[in-house]
Design a protein around this motif. Structure first.
Motif, mmCIF file in Angstrom:
data_model
loop_
_atom_site.group_PDB
_atom_site.id
_atom_site.type_symbol
_atom_site.label_atom_id
_atom_site.label_comp_id
_atom_site.label_asym_id
_atom_site.label_seq_id
_atom_site.Cartn_x
_atom_site.Cartn_y
_atom_site.Cartn_z
ATOM 1 N N SER B 48 25.440 -30.969 55.390
ATOM 2 C CA SER B 48 25.036 -30.622 54.033
ATOM 3 C C SER B 48 26.260 -30.323 53.181
ATOM 4 O O SER B 48 26.363 -30.758 52.049
ATOM 5 C CB SER B 48 24.119 -29.408 54.081
ATOM 6 O OG SER B 48 23.935 -28.915 52.793
ATOM 7 N N GLN B 49 27.207 -29.626 53.778
ATOM 8 C CA GLN B 49 28.426 -29.304 53.027
ATOM 9 C C GLN B 49 29.138 -30.576 52.605
ATOM 10 O O GLN B 49 29.554 -30.736 51.479
ATOM 11 C CB GLN B 49 29.382 -28.491 53.877
ATOM 12 C CG GLN B 49 28.867 -27.104 54.201
ATOM 13 C CD GLN B 49 29.736 -26.437 55.229
ATOM 14 O OE1 GLN B 49 30.897 -26.788 55.377
ATOM 15 N NE2 GLN B 49 29.174 -25.514 55.951
ATOM 16 N N ARG B 52 27.236 -32.765 49.958
ATOM 17 C CA ARG B 52 27.080 -32.231 48.623
ATOM 18 C C ARG B 52 28.414 -31.883 47.989
ATOM 19 O O ARG B 52 28.481 -31.526 46.843
ATOM 20 C CB ARG B 52 26.195 -30.984 48.668
ATOM 21 C CG ARG B 52 24.791 -31.323 49.046
ATOM 22 C CD ARG B 52 24.027 -30.064 49.366
ATOM 23 N NE ARG B 52 22.839 -30.373 50.105
ATOM 24 C CZ ARG B 52 21.709 -30.790 49.556
ATOM 25 N NH1 ARG B 52 21.645 -30.962 48.277
ATOM 26 N NH2 ARG B 52 20.659 -31.049 50.302
ATOM 27 N N ARG B 55 29.230 -33.974 44.940
ATOM 28 C CA ARG B 55 28.251 -34.109 43.875
ATOM 29 C C ARG B 55 28.813 -33.461 42.620
ATOM 30 O O ARG B 55 29.202 -32.297 42.625
ATOM 31 C CB ARG B 55 26.957 -33.453 44.299
ATOM 32 C CG ARG B 55 25.910 -33.555 43.194
ATOM 33 C CD ARG B 55 24.672 -32.815 43.548
ATOM 34 N NE ARG B 55 23.933 -33.492 44.587
ATOM 35 C CZ ARG B 55 22.780 -33.035 45.055
ATOM 36 N NH1 ARG B 55 22.276 -31.913 44.593
ATOM 37 N NH2 ARG B 55 22.152 -33.688 46.003
ATOM 38 N N ARG B 57 28.948 -31.637 39.357
ATOM 39 C CA ARG B 57 28.106 -30.663 38.682
ATOM 40 C C ARG B 57 28.468 -30.630 37.206
ATOM 41 O O ARG B 57 29.604 -30.883 36.822
ATOM 42 C CB ARG B 57 28.309 -29.269 39.289
ATOM 43 C CG ARG B 57 27.996 -29.209 40.759
ATOM 44 C CD ARG B 57 27.874 -27.757 41.192
ATOM 45 N NE ARG B 57 29.039 -26.964 40.879
ATOM 46 C CZ ARG B 57 30.087 -26.838 41.679
ATOM 47 N NH1 ARG B 57 30.081 -27.435 42.839
ATOM 48 N NH2 ARG B 57 31.119 -26.100 41.335
#
Lengths: 287, 549
Positions: B48-49, B52, B55, B57
């Motif tokens: 997950s780290q 993401r 990504r 922001r």
């Protein structure tokens, strides 16, 4: 003072509800299931050779011509041990450490009023400071003073502390642990060991508002206040996932209630009075 | 309307991607000290780290930086606004056709046209002007700009073509560049040596003519055909486009010296064929030149290459066909090999299949009453079990050169569909009976009847057809260099533009300040944005930049 005089007066109405634990060395104000020296008359019993003459009811002998012993309910005291988590995770939120000390003080006051021996200690990965067992209502000031000093920061190792506690305290009693229980070590096993040794355990889990309902809305690096450990977390669904994790952790602690442990989760949102008079009563710890 | 003077700078927009990548790489998570991470450990998986981490922001800082960079790039692109305030646009059209190389003016018409166009744009410095090259297809040499230096440089870089001009298309493009409803004008620099380019233009047209001479004699056609082994008949078409009779010398030179020469006298406007006979040894290069060819030198010389390095190898695959063999053997310039089945067709320059179906296509082949399976499927080979009735015939094709084919008969025949690149030479209604196909290096001929069931091999056309097939399919023995069309060699003015033009400089006065350079304003916006970004993110964070949202 960490407890107001008004609150202490209210505590006068409460008494601890204890099972199994008793102290056979010192007489106290708590009735035991055994009969013997005491103030409260229970029954008569025929004299048997070897019985203590002091308990022969001579007036009954005068009327009936037979020797009867007067039986009294033997009264014992119980040692109350207050173990307060003094680690950095507790002092990180000052309200949390304060609430833990207040609850321990409330337990101590109720116990001292019942002439039980009360000892208190702050723990981290060991017992850092300790107030030896004292008996009698006047000791409440020393207890409050001790608890007011607050904890020393350090890392929690509850399993180690409880193991050593069990080693040094052979005589069972009531152990009240006020902590957040954020601890890696296998302390539930140590608690089960204490229960097996006839200890009555009360676990008071103190959580701050931030711990009970964290506001986590962005990816973060969380740093452990005790160990400095860094954990990467993502914001997406983090609050919900944390809530699930906390509930799972609390269910794990509550599962120890199956073998007689009292588990009382409290939050710094609640007042100490509300906790004592509502939560402690609901759990059957006081009445 | 907004146009950018320096469109090449648009490549700098790639810097925006770099900024985004840097943000992705540099974006840091906020550190937050918590009482304990005990409960958080299970909440973050490693995958997950990683997933993401990149990504992007939303970040006000990123937005500010992207906007600042975009404005900066736009400033470098030098945006100009025009038309918004009623400005006029001018399109300068320079004729770049072959006739513009006539040297009746110094250095030539094209050079003179460019020079005059440069003077014109210099006079109109500060006005919106574009440059268009008119040749076979119009080309925008310089988009609208008010920078006279840039316009002059663009004009300097122009070169004349060797093609005919399509002035009508150029004028249409010029009008489109000005746009409907905009004030503008079209200025054409040309020798006007083309047939009319009349059209309705919204904008006024100015024509500046360069060169008025029509003194030119030029080669307007050249061809050669084999006339026996090592012999070629060469035909040159020479035209006199001047207004008086001219006598010119036509000389065919090769590496060994003059191969042939003739003197020709041509009346004014006359185009005449001149024939030469040449003996060629192997493959040889010639140059046909005109002496005293007039003002345009471009049409005074044409190159010609004749002959082959060696005789082409022809394979005849047949169960036996005396007509084909005789017809092929009548051409001594080929080496004929006859087989009953196909073997190594690639070893031959061309293959003739007579009723023997090859397994695969051959690059150069003649198919008699048969097609390879792939081609038969692709082109819908169908048998027609009736006698042939010809519905149409294409006598212009090179394969039918010198042929009459008046009474072609066959008892039954086959057809292919008239589609997919097929050229139908003889059509029978249901499809093509004799067809040719040409695509890049591949060429083939299809004859859809058995020669033994037809009168074709008995006619005088048959050996001629075979000869044409050998020429068309075999290696090219004649190669002719580029030849100007008669229209380009006729360098005299012919475009009747007088009804449409205004005298140069007599048009409406240009409206001043038609174009406004926007780059200073865009640069100002950039500075403002950078200042705001510094104030909000750098200064407020005490000089320590934060990517915090």
């Amino acid at each position: 003072m960490i407890l107001s005089s008004e609150f202490l007066q209210k505590l006068e109405r409460l008494s601890l509800v204890l099972r199994r634990t008793r102290n056979r060395q010192l007489a106290g104000s708590r009735k035991s299931y055994s009969l013997g020296a005491g103030l409260e008359f229970h029954d008569f019993a025929p004299y048997q050779p070897g019985d203590d003459y002091r308990y022969v009811d001579w007036s009954l002998y005068a009327r009936l011509g037979q020797l009867f012993l007067k039986l009294f309910v033997e009264e014992h005291d119980t040692n109350i041990h207050l173990l307060v988590d003094g680690s950095r995770s507790m002092s990180f939120h000052p309200q949390k450490a304060e609430l833990a000390a207040q609850l321990a003080a409330a337990f101590g006051y109720i116990s001292l009023r019942q002439l039980d021996g009360v000892s208190a200690a702050y723990m981290t990965d060991r017992i850092t400071t300790e107030l030896p067992a004292r008996r009698g209502r006047p000791q409440i000031f020393r207890l409050l003073q001790f608890l007011e000093k607050g904890p020393e920061s350090g890392m929690t190792d509850m399993a180690r502390v409880l193991a050593r506690f069990a080693y040094y305290h052979k005589r069972p009693g009531l152990l009240v642990i006020c902590s957040d229980f954020f601890c890696d070590s296998d302390f539930p096993q140590q608690i089960r060991n204490l229960v097996a040794a006839r200890w009555q355990i009360v676990l008071v889990q103190v959580l701050s508002t931030e711990e009970a309902r964290p506001q986590l809305e962005q990816p973060l690096v969380l740093v452990d206040s005790e160990s400095g450990e860094r954990v990467l977390v993502d914001a997406e669904g983090l609050t919900e996932r944390y809530r699930d994790r906390l509930e799972r952790f609390q269910r794990q602690l509550a599962s120890m209630m199956a073998f007689g442990v009292h588990y009382i989760p409290v939050s710094t949102d609640d007042s100490v009075e509300d906790i004592v008079f509502r939560a402690f009563r609901e759990q059957g710890v006081v009445r | 309307m907004i146009e950018f003077a320096n469109t090449a700078a648009a490549g700098l927009f790639a810097a925006l991607i770099i900024i985004i990548i840097l943000h992705l790489l540099l974006q840091r998570r906020e550190e937050r000290v918590v009482s304990s991470t005990y409960l958080f450990r299970e909440l973050t998986a490693v995958s997950s780290q990683l997933n993401r981490r990149l990504r992007l922001r939303f970040s006000w800082l990123l937005l500010a930086q992207l906007l600042a960079a975009a404005f900066l790039v736009m400033a470098v692109m030098q945006p100009d606004a025009f038309g918004l305030f009623g400005g006029e646009r001018t399109v300068v059209v320079v004729d770049a056709s072959a006739s513009m190389q006539a040297e009746d003016v110094t250095p030539n018409r094209f050079g003179e046209a460019v020079s005059q166009a440069q003077d014109y744009v210099s006079e109109r410095s500060g006005q919106d002007t574009a440059v268009l090259a008119a040749a076979a297809e119009p080309t925008v040499v310089q988009g609208f700009t008010s920078d006279a230096q840039r316009l002059r440089t663009a004009l300097d870089g122009m070169a004349p073509s060797e093609q005919t001009v399509d002035m009508e298309a150029a004028l249409r493009v010029a009008q489109a560049m000005i746009g409907h409803g905009h004030a503008g004008r079209i200025v054409v620099f040309t020798d006007a040596s083309f047939e009319g380019a009349s059209m309705d233009l919204e904008s006024p047209l100015e024509v500046v003519t360069v060169g008025q001479s029509s003194d030119n004699v030029g080669i307007v056609g050249l061809d050669a055909v084999p006339a026996g082994r090592s012999q070629f008949d060469v035909m040159a078409r020479i035209g006199n486009f001047s207004g008086e009779s001219k006598t010119v010398g036509a000389v065919l030179d090769s590496a060994g010296g003059t191969a042939a020469d003739k003197s020709v006298t041509l009346e004014a406007g006359e185009i005449r064929e001149v024939f030469f006979q040449l003996e060629v040894d192997g493959r040889q290069e010639f140059v046909l030149s005109l002496e005293s060819g007039g003002d345009l030198r471009l049409d005074d010389q044409v190159s010609l290459t004749l002959g082959l390095e060696e005789r082409p190898r022809v394979l005849l695959v047949t169960p036996g066909n005396v007509f084909l063999e005789r017809a092929l053997l009548s051409y001594p310039d080929i080496r004929l090999f006859t087989r009953e089945s196909v073997s190594e067709p690639q070893a031959y320059d061309l293959v003739v299949f007579d009723r023997v179906q090859p397994s695969a296509e051959v690059e150069r082949a003649a198919y008699f009453n048969v097609l390879p399976p792939d081609l038969a499927d692709s082109f819908g080979l169908q048998s027609q079990n009736r006698s042939l009735t010809v519905s149409s015939m294409d006598r212009t094709h090179r394969l039918f050169r010198f042929l009459n084919l008046g009474d072609l008969r066959a008892s039954d025949y086959r057809t292919v569909e008239r589609a997919g690149g097929i050229e139908s030479l003889v059509d029978a209604g249901e499809g093509s009976v004799i067809a040719a196909y040409e695509d890049n290096d591949q060429r083939w001929v299809f004859v859809g009847f058995d020669l033994y069931d037809s009168n074709f091999p008995l006619s005088v056309d048959f050996p001629l057809f075979i000869g044409n097939v050998l020429e068309w399919l075999g290696p090219e023995a004649v190669e002719v260099g580029p030849v100007l069309s008669p229209e380009e060699s006729d360098i005299g003015p012919r475009w009747d533009y007088t009804a449409e033009i205004e005298a140069p400089g007599a048009g409406r006065p240009a409206i001043e300040a038609a174009r406004i350079s926007l780059w200073p304003y865009v640069l100002f916006m950039t500075v403002l944005l950078i200042g705001a970004e510094w104030f909000l993110f750098d200064r407020s964070s005490g000089g320590k930049r934060s990517l915090r949202q």
